[in-house]
Scaffold this motif. Structure first.
Motif, short mmCIF file in Angstrom:
data_model
loop_
_atom_site.label_atom_id
_atom_site.label_comp_id
_atom_site.label_asym_id
_atom_site.label_seq_id
_atom_site.Cartn_x
_atom_site.Cartn_y
_atom_site.Cartn_z
N TYR A 1 -0.97 -9.03 1.30
CA TYR A 1 -0.99 -7.59 1.60
C TYR A 1 -0.96 -7.39 3.10
O TYR A 1 -1.57 -8.16 3.85
N GLY B 1 -12.58 -9.63 -6.43
CA GLY B 1 -11.89 -9.90 -5.17
C GLY B 1 -11.17 -11.23 -5.14
O GLY B 1 -10.56 -11.59 -4.13
N SER B 2 -11.18 -11.96 -6.26
CA SER B 2 -10.56 -13.29 -6.25
C SER B 2 -9.04 -13.23 -6.39
O SER B 2 -8.36 -14.22 -6.10
N GLY B 3 -8.49 -12.09 -6.84
CA GLY B 3 -7.03 -11.97 -6.94
C GLY B 3 -6.53 -11.79 -8.37
O GLY B 3 -5.33 -11.85 -8.62
N LYS B 4 -7.43 -11.50 -9.31
CA LYS B 4 -7.04 -11.38 -10.72
C LYS B 4 -6.07 -10.21 -10.94
O LYS B 4 -5.04 -10.37 -11.60
N THR B 5 -6.42 -9.03 -10.38
CA THR B 5 -5.56 -7.86 -10.57
C THR B 5 -4.18 -8.11 -9.95
O THR B 5 -3.15 -7.78 -10.54
N THR B 6 -4.19 -8.73 -8.79
CA THR B 6 -2.92 -9.03 -8.12
C THR B 6 -2.07 -9.93 -8.99
O THR B 6 -0.87 -9.67 -9.22
N LYS C 1 -1.91 3.13 -6.93
CA LYS C 1 -3.17 2.94 -6.18
C LYS C 1 -3.83 4.25 -5.82
O LYS C 1 -3.16 5.20 -5.49
N1 LIG Z 1 -3.26 -2.92 -1.87
C1 LIG Z 1 -4.02 -3.80 -1.23
N2 LIG Z 1 -3.98 -3.85 0.10
C2 LIG Z 1 -4.72 -4.76 0.78
N3 LIG Z 1 -5.54 -5.64 0.20
C3 LIG Z 1 -5.62 -5.65 -1.14
C4 LIG Z 1 -4.87 -4.73 -1.92
N4 LIG Z 1 -5.15 -4.94 -3.23
C5 LIG Z 1 -6.04 -5.98 -3.25
N5 LIG Z 1 -6.33 -6.39 -2.00
C6 LIG Z 1 -7.19 -7.51 -1.63
O1 LIG Z 1 -6.71 -8.66 -2.26
C7 LIG Z 1 -7.77 -9.42 -2.77
C8 LIG Z 1 -7.62 -9.61 -4.25
O2 LIG Z 1 -7.78 -8.35 -4.89
P1 LIG Z 1 -7.69 -8.15 -6.44
O3 LIG Z 1 -6.44 -8.78 -6.92
O4 LIG Z 1 -7.86 -6.73 -6.72
O5 LIG Z 1 -8.95 -8.98 -6.95
P2 LIG Z 1 -9.76 -8.86 -8.31
O6 LIG Z 1 -8.93 -8.09 -9.27
O7 LIG Z 1 -10.00 -10.27 -8.71
O8 LIG Z 1 -11.03 -8.17 -7.99
C9 LIG Z 1 -9.05 -8.70 -2.36
O9 LIG Z 1 -9.51 -9.26 -1.16
C10 LIG Z 1 -8.59 -7.29 -2.14
O10 LIG Z 1 -9.40 -6.69 -1.16
#
Ligand SMILES: Nc1ncnc2c1ncn2[C@@H]1O[C@H](COP(=O)(O)OP(=O)(O)O)[C@@H](O)[C@H]1O
Ligand SMILES: [Mg+2]
Lengths: 230, 342
Positions: free
Chosen positions: A14, A45-50, B342
């Motif tokens: 990101y 915050g581990s990256g699951k959603t991503t 988002k």
């Molecule tokens: N749109 C974004 N812009 C910047 N950083 C992001 C964004 N979405 C997620 N992050 C960062 O990427 C990392 C992984 O996020 P995310 O995939 O949401 O984790 P999880 O779903 O495991 O909680 C986190 O550090 C989060 O802060």
């Protein structure tokens, strides 16, 4: 068993090249088999959603490749990706993402609109799905009039409206109560029995014994993989 | 548009009723007063039926600025019709608009002081109705001599109104040009008509623009009230895309929605304009179109809707909002749905 999803060195950064740069995913190589329940497990915050967004074709990676049934998602046009989402994937979002101004039944059926399905047919299919999830009484309610668990059932019904092979759910237990979790587990199990592939991200251990495979995610990397014989 | 068309219609009506030629002196291209000594010469011209010298001025009557017209007794313009009393016949008398009369609680027989320290006592012999032309609302007609005294114009008149026999206008104008020692400005009815048209086209343009703004406001107002904030909109488009909609299908929906909303905004904008003009009597807006009437129009603002400009401004604002929302929707639709949501 047949592989349905595969990734190669998948990475998501990101805000690259800024002081807000976040390496949310790095060198992810995973494989998910057809008809399996795969769980992405890891702390917040581990990256699951991503990762699950990339697998569900609703986001594009910074680097690496993702394949769905042998086709490279990462090389597809906007039009082709929309087609994949319409035909193959049903996504259940963490906060459900229902449209506030639409009733439950319209929220379930709106993905059918651009396919030229008539209103009567849309409502027939929508109400059938809502009834399957015991939401027949709540079809005309707007999302704000529904509990978290009920909203989730609407979201699951919407994900199933096109009868997709793959169901993806991001942290499905995070916004619902304990009673609804029980119902959810039954639902996931039923969907697997229908032959669908299910991918779930969660840090909730109560879903773990559903899994055929669990990937441990930490700091944007896959740190472990556990397979189970069901 | 409604206001300016109405004013235009009325102004034209009073021009039509007015003199055939308005005569003033030309001073560096501007209108200047005409000495009364030319009166006999002008009257003698072949084809001239009547010459009426006027003194025009503005002075305070109590707290309000009134336009005073000094005119010989018996020469009141035909459009000034007394609804009460009768026209003045000698010095020290006056005929005033019902608007002013109502404001000061004057009636026939009342006397009032006009023109401050050099002022005159004037007795009201009649009231006239202001409906026929809007500026008449604040007008006071008094005898020529009284006006000369109040404005200290000596042997000058602001202008001569010249009435000619039909078909003689250009011949009379030619003869006027030849009068020795004077350089006249000769304005014919035709010229004045042109002047009005030019002036009002500009004002009509302004009102059409305002009307368009009303549309441009009514449509987003409906958009907002129906729950389409920009980020909310972006999120919704993300959800549509995530469930398999194509970008083109999202844009189709936006066009369709815009049409529906604009069509419901049209009656709303018309209603707003209508209420504004009829209910608030054109408060604030009227002053842009009718110079010097102040914030609260003291008379009924004449308003008339024309279907073609209304349609054009509707169409214009529809295109504007359509292009605007298509662009922002397209932007939201081409980014990955995860980002849009988002
Ligand atoms: N749109 C974004 N812009 C910047 N950083 C992001 C964004 N979405 C997620 N992050 C960062 O990427 C990392 C992984 O996020 P995310 O995939 O949401 O984790 P999880 O779903 O495991 O909680 C986190 O550090 C989060 O802060
Ligand atoms: Mg998450």
């Amino acid at each position: 068993m047949e592989t349905i999803i595969r990734t190669e060195k998948l990475a998501k950064i990101y805000n690259p090249d800024t002081s807000y740069e976040v390496k949310a995913l790095w060198d992810v190589d995973i494989e998910i088999k057809k008809g399996h329940i795969a769980i992405l497990s890891g702390p917040s915050g581990s990256g699951k959603t991503t990762l699950i967004s990339l697998l569900g074709a609703i986001d594009r990676p910074t680097r690496g490749k993702a394949f769905l049934m042998g086709e490279e998602l990462t090389a597809m046009s906007d039009v082709a990706l929309s087609k994949v989402r319409r035909e193959t994937i049903g996504f259940v979002f963490q906060s459900f993402n229902l449209i506030p101004r639409l009733s439950a039944i319209d929220n379930v059926a709106f993905p059918l609109i651009p396919m030229g399905v008539s209103v009567t047919e849309r409502h027939r299919r929508g109400s059938e799905l809502l009834k399957r999830f015991q939401m027949g009484e709540r079809m005309r309610h707007n999302p704000e009039e529904l509990s978290g668990g009920q909203q989730q059932r609407v979201a699951i019904a919407r994900a199933l409206i096109n009868n997709p092979h793959i169901i993806i759910a991001d942290e499905p237990t995070s916004n619902i109560d304990a009673e609804a979790v029980k119902y959810l587990i039954e639902t996931i199990f039923a969907l697997k029995k229908e032959g669908r592939t299910i991918i779930i991200s969660t840090h909730d251990q109560s879903l773990f014994n559903l899994a055929d495979v669990i990937f441990d995610v930490k700091d944007g990397r896959i740190t472990g993989m556990r397979e189970f014989k069901q | 548009m409604a206001i300016s068309e109405g004013v235009k219609a009325e102004s034209m009506a009073s021009v039509m009723e007015g003199a055939d030629i308005y005569l003033t002196l030309d001073q560096y291209g501007k209108n200047a007063p005409v000495p009364l000594k030319y009166l006999p010469d002008v009257k003698k011209i072949n084809g001239v039926m009547r010459v009426v010298p006027r003194v025009l001025g503005r002075t305070y009557l109590g707290d309000s600025l009134a336009v005073v017209v000094g005119i010989p007794a018996g020469e009141l313009p035909p459009s000034v019709e007394c609804v009460e009393g009768k026209p003045f016949s000698s010095r020290g008398e006056a005929v005033i608009g019902v608007g002013l009369a109502r404001h000061f609680n004057f009636s026939v027989g009342h006397a009032f002081m006009l023109g401050g320290v050099n002022g005159r006592m004037l007795k009201i012999t009649g009231l006239f109705k202001a409906d026929s032309s809007i500026w008449a609302s604040d007008l006071i007609f008094i005898p020529f001599e009284d006006a000369s005294a109040i404005f200290k114009t000596g042997d000058l008149a602001t202008d001569f109104l010249i009435y000619v026999r039909p078909g003689y206008t250009s011949a009379v104008a030619e003869t006027l040009k030849k009068i020795e020692g004077a350089s006249f400005r000769i304005q014919s009815k035709e010229l004045v008509k042109q002047y009005f048209n030019k002036g009002f086209t500009l004002k009509g343009g302004i009102f059409t623009a305002l009307y368009t703004v009303a549309f441009a406001l009514a449509i987003p107002a409906l958009l907002v009230s129906s729950g389409f904030g920009l980020s909310e909109r972006k999120r919704e488009i993300g959800i549509f895309k995530a469930t398999g909609w194509q970008t083109s299908e999202v844009l189709e929906m936006v066009v369709f929605e815009n049409l529906i909303i604009s069509l419901s905004a049209a009656p709303l904008a018309l209603l707003i304009s209508f209420l504004w003009l009829k209910g608030l009597n054109g408060l604030f807006i009227a002053q842009f179109f009718i110079a010097e009437i102040g914030l609260f129009p003291p008379f009924n603002v004449p308003a008339r809707f024309l279907p073609i400009p209304a349609f054009l401004s509707f169409f214009f604002s529809l295109i504007l909002t359509m292009v605007g929302s298509l662009y922002s929707s397209w932007r939201a639709a081409v980014i990955p749905p995860a980002e849009a949501m988002k």
